[in-house]
Design a protein around this motif. Structure first.
Motif, mmCIF file in Angstrom:
data_model
loop_
_atom_site.group_PDB
_atom_site.id
_atom_site.type_symbol
_atom_site.label_atom_id
_atom_site.label_comp_id
_atom_site.label_asym_id
_atom_site.label_seq_id
_atom_site.Cartn_x
_atom_site.Cartn_y
_atom_site.Cartn_z
ATOM 1 N N HIS A 244 25.769 45.798 -12.339
ATOM 2 C CA HIS A 244 25.133 46.236 -13.492
ATOM 3 C C HIS A 244 23.778 45.632 -13.960
ATOM 4 O O HIS A 244 23.035 46.491 -14.324
ATOM 5 N N ASN A 245 23.650 44.412 -13.667
ATOM 6 C CA ASN A 245 22.410 43.924 -13.839
ATOM 7 C C ASN A 245 21.311 44.025 -13.062
ATOM 8 O O ASN A 245 20.178 44.253 -13.399
ATOM 9 N N LEU A 246 21.655 44.432 -11.733
ATOM 10 C CA LEU A 246 20.789 45.033 -10.715
ATOM 11 C C LEU A 246 20.050 46.292 -11.119
ATOM 12 O O LEU A 246 18.923 46.832 -11.148
ATOM 13 N N TRP A 247 21.018 47.304 -11.882
ATOM 14 C CA TRP A 247 20.637 48.500 -12.318
ATOM 15 C C TRP A 247 19.792 48.340 -13.581
ATOM 16 O O TRP A 247 18.822 48.922 -13.862
ATOM 17 N N ARG A 248 20.179 47.383 -14.738
ATOM 18 C CA ARG A 248 19.567 47.185 -15.492
ATOM 19 C C ARG A 248 18.130 46.528 -15.590
ATOM 20 O O ARG A 248 17.202 46.962 -16.268
ATOM 21 N N ILE A 249 18.025 45.481 -14.803
ATOM 22 C CA ILE A 249 16.706 44.777 -14.861
ATOM 23 C C ILE A 249 16.131 45.006 -13.485
ATOM 24 O O ILE A 249 14.846 45.393 -13.567
ATOM 25 N N VAL A 250 16.614 44.864 -12.197
ATOM 26 C CA VAL A 250 15.831 44.952 -11.091
ATOM 27 C C VAL A 250 15.279 46.259 -10.643
ATOM 28 O O VAL A 250 14.152 46.486 -10.481
ATOM 29 N N VAL A 251 16.187 47.367 -10.734
ATOM 30 C CA VAL A 251 15.771 48.758 -10.429
ATOM 31 C C VAL A 251 14.491 49.174 -11.400
ATOM 32 O O VAL A 251 13.509 49.727 -11.075
ATOM 33 N N PRO A 252 14.624 49.041 -12.702
ATOM 34 C CA PRO A 252 13.539 49.387 -13.537
ATOM 35 C C PRO A 252 12.215 48.839 -13.303
ATOM 36 O O PRO A 252 11.208 49.155 -13.225
ATOM 37 N N LYS A 253 12.452 47.376 -12.783
ATOM 38 C CA LYS A 253 11.192 46.412 -12.513
ATOM 39 C C LYS A 253 10.560 47.197 -11.215
ATOM 40 O O LYS A 253 9.315 47.181 -11.201
ATOM 41 N N GLU A 254 11.433 47.513 -10.411
ATOM 42 C CA GLU A 254 10.914 48.237 -8.965
ATOM 43 C C GLU A 254 10.219 49.510 -9.528
ATOM 44 O O GLU A 254 9.316 49.799 -8.863
ATOM 45 N N GLY A 255 10.818 50.148 -10.438
ATOM 46 C CA GLY A 255 10.243 51.370 -10.929
ATOM 47 C C GLY A 255 8.759 51.216 -11.406
ATOM 48 O O GLY A 255 7.992 52.262 -11.313
ATOM 49 N N PHE A 256 8.553 50.247 -11.835
ATOM 50 C CA PHE A 256 7.020 49.998 -12.516
ATOM 51 C C PHE A 256 6.073 49.632 -11.187
ATOM 52 O O PHE A 256 4.814 50.155 -11.648
ATOM 53 N N ASN A 257 6.509 49.775 -10.175
ATOM 54 C CA ASN A 257 5.654 49.781 -8.926
ATOM 55 C C ASN A 257 5.660 50.933 -8.023
ATOM 56 O O ASN A 257 4.767 51.045 -7.156
ATOM 57 N N HIS A 258 6.679 51.973 -8.263
ATOM 58 C CA HIS A 258 7.022 52.904 -7.539
ATOM 59 C C HIS A 258 7.323 54.211 -8.648
ATOM 60 O O HIS A 258 8.335 54.225 -9.237
ATOM 61 N N ASP A 259 6.224 55.004 -8.914
ATOM 62 C CA ASP A 259 6.309 56.329 -9.886
ATOM 63 C C ASP A 259 7.712 57.002 -9.523
ATOM 64 O O ASP A 259 8.601 57.322 -10.487
ATOM 65 N N PHE A 260 8.023 57.336 -8.259
ATOM 66 C CA PHE A 260 9.168 58.215 -8.002
ATOM 67 C C PHE A 260 10.372 57.766 -8.450
ATOM 68 O O PHE A 260 11.524 58.271 -8.872
ATOM 69 N N LEU A 261 10.493 56.466 -8.273
ATOM 70 C CA LEU A 261 11.729 55.579 -8.847
ATOM 71 C C LEU A 261 11.878 55.632 -10.205
ATOM 72 O O LEU A 261 12.761 55.966 -10.897
ATOM 73 N N MET A 262 10.682 55.369 -11.064
ATOM 74 C CA MET A 262 10.873 55.307 -12.382
ATOM 75 C C MET A 262 11.005 56.708 -12.859
ATOM 76 O O MET A 262 11.968 56.840 -13.996
ATOM 77 N N ARG A 263 10.572 57.533 -12.218
ATOM 78 C CA ARG A 263 10.957 59.111 -12.796
ATOM 79 C C ARG A 263 12.406 59.387 -12.485
ATOM 80 O O ARG A 263 13.244 60.036 -13.355
ATOM 81 N N GLY A 264 12.983 58.630 -11.361
ATOM 82 C CA GLY A 264 14.400 59.107 -11.017
ATOM 83 C C GLY A 264 15.318 58.370 -12.062
ATOM 84 O O GLY A 264 16.296 58.793 -12.521
ATOM 85 N N VAL A 265 14.771 57.263 -12.590
ATOM 86 C CA VAL A 265 15.406 56.619 -13.724
ATOM 87 C C VAL A 265 15.371 57.285 -14.903
ATOM 88 O O VAL A 265 16.578 57.539 -15.695
ATOM 89 N N LEU A 266 14.221 57.925 -15.281
ATOM 90 C CA LEU A 266 14.270 58.539 -16.589
ATOM 91 C C LEU A 266 14.839 59.936 -16.362
ATOM 92 O O LEU A 266 15.579 60.357 -17.229
ATOM 93 N N ALA A 267 15.282 60.579 -15.310
ATOM 94 C CA ALA A 267 15.743 61.464 -15.270
ATOM 95 C C ALA A 267 17.233 61.615 -15.210
ATOM 96 O O ALA A 267 17.923 62.552 -15.950
#
Length: 414
Positions: A117-140
């Motif tokens: 859960h913490n990986l999805w909550r903290i690490v994934v959004p942090k990676e998303g700040f460096n990769h647009d496609f991931l952040m958009r996937g998170v928001l979707a």
């Protein structure tokens, strides 16, 4: 009496200042009065440049240059002008709402493993700040979750989700050939979110529910297999990266064969059905391989520990079935549909996840409508398990009436 201070009238000010009958300083892209009162200045609409809402707008410095006597005073410190018409510091509240939704609620719904859960909550959004496609996937995915939580606003959030997902997939596909050790973690995270997104997307009524609508209509089983194949080359990097905690070592390996008697009985009957299936040796081999993979998946679910991810375990079957079986399933061959119906028992174990809720029952219902007698006899057991909301692959005995009362009729004599 104090006289009123005179000022030069502005004839080219913004419409908002004219309406309020106040002097406009005509600063672009937004005058000071509009900024002060937090209203949109019509000067902004004259700028046609756009940029991604995920990036802060680029600032263009105003150069002071020389000024003639009588011209307006130029501040020593240049004022920022925003190239896309957004005010400096203006927030994208819709995207912030989605990100808040993801890190406070959605991140806890992707897995039953607390350590992920913490990986999805903290690490994934942090990676998303460096990769647009991931952040958009998170928001979707967050937008789809809100459409589930707020039915009265479902249409709005589904539209927002589709917009972000379309952009995410486009960027994902464009960057796929440049996967490296530094960006493979973003690919891995988005691949997982793609699966969640497609299952969570509104289903088309009247289909077998294993086709979904996107840019290319395809099979959700093939989708899971495709995501796995994309990630295989980067697996060693992911295993040593910041998201390695999302992986489940040994998920495809099991020495366990224990099953509850009803499930074991059904799988034995399926194996016998495959031995006499139509379509020749290649089809028989594909059906047999699918049933063996299903037995392995059943046993893994039945004997898994509390620290093992049930979603990852459940999705081993789509990855392990032979390619030929996927083709037979897409052709709606009855033997393939019967095997898929039994896999619905596994999907039913995931019914508590909002993005998988109802999938097992809908697939089962549409398989029933697709089949005719005597094939429907072969899906009696999984249909009963799902309709009674049974979790048959857990450590507890089933009631005696869950055992089929008779062996399905022989298809050769039908």
């Amino acid at each position: 009496m104090v006289s009123r201070r005179s000022h030069q009238k502005s004839r080219t000010g913004c419409a908002q200042c004219k309406k309020r009958r106040i002097k406009c300083d005509e600063v672009r892209p937004a005058c000071s009065n509009c900024i002060k009162h937090s209203i949109t200045c019509d000067f902004q609409t004259s700028n046609s440049d756009t940029s991604s809402p995920l990036h802060p707008p680029k600032l263009i410095e105003q150069t002071s240059g020389s000024r003639s006597p009588g011209s307006a005073r130029v501040d020593k410190k240049p004022k920022p002008v925003v190239s896309n018409g957004l005010l400096p510091g203006e927030l994208q509240m819709g995207d912030l709402e989605l990100l808040h939704q993801f890190v406070t609620e959605t991140c806890y719904t992707t897995s039953n493993r607390p350590d992920s859960h913490n990986l999805w909550r903290i690490v994934v959004p942090k990676e998303g700040f460096n990769h647009d496609f991931l952040m958009r996937g998170v928001l979707a995915v967050a937008a789809l979750h809100l459409s589930h939580l707020r039915p009265d606003q479902a249409g709005h959030y589904q539209h927002v989700a589709n917009s972000h997902q379309d952009l995410a997939l486009g960027q994902f596909q464009a960057a796929m050939n440049t996967m490296t050790e530094s960006n493979c973690h973003a690919f891995f995270a988005l691949s997982s979110l793609i699966v969640v997104y497609e299952f969570a997307s509104p289903r088309t009524p009247g289909t077998l529910a294993f086709t979904y609508e996107s840019q290319d209509s395809t099979n959700w089983l093939a989708m899971i297999r495709g995501v796995n194949s994309i990630l295989l080359p980067s697996w060693p990097w992911v295993e040593n990266g910041p998201l390695r905690g999302l992986l489940q070592p040994g998920v495809f390996d099991t020495s366990e064969t224990r099953l509850p008697k009803p499930a074991d009985h059904q799988l034995r009957q399926l194996a016998e059905l495959c031995e006499t299936a139509a379509g020749g040796d290649e089809a028989i081999e594909a059906y047999t391989g699918a049933v063996k993979a299903l037995r392995k998946c059943f046993a893994k679910i039945f004997t898994r520990s509390s620290v093992e991810c049930e979603v990852a375990t459940a999705f081993t079957w789509p990855v392990e079935v032979p390619d030929k079986f996927i083709q037979l399933l897409q052709a709606r061959n009855p033997e393939a549909l019967v095997i898929l119906a039994h896999y619905c028992v596994v999907l039913h174990h995931l019914d508590d996840y909002w993005w998988l809720n109802g999938w097992a029952s809908q697939v089962m219902e549409n398989i029933f409508n697709e089949l005719t007698d005597p094939w429907r006899d072969w899906i009696q057991w999984p249909s009963t398990v799902i309709s009674r909301n049974e979790r048959c692959l857990v450590w507890r005995p089933l009631s005696p009436d869950m055992m089929p009362t008779q062996t399905p009729r022989s298809l050769s004599n039908a």
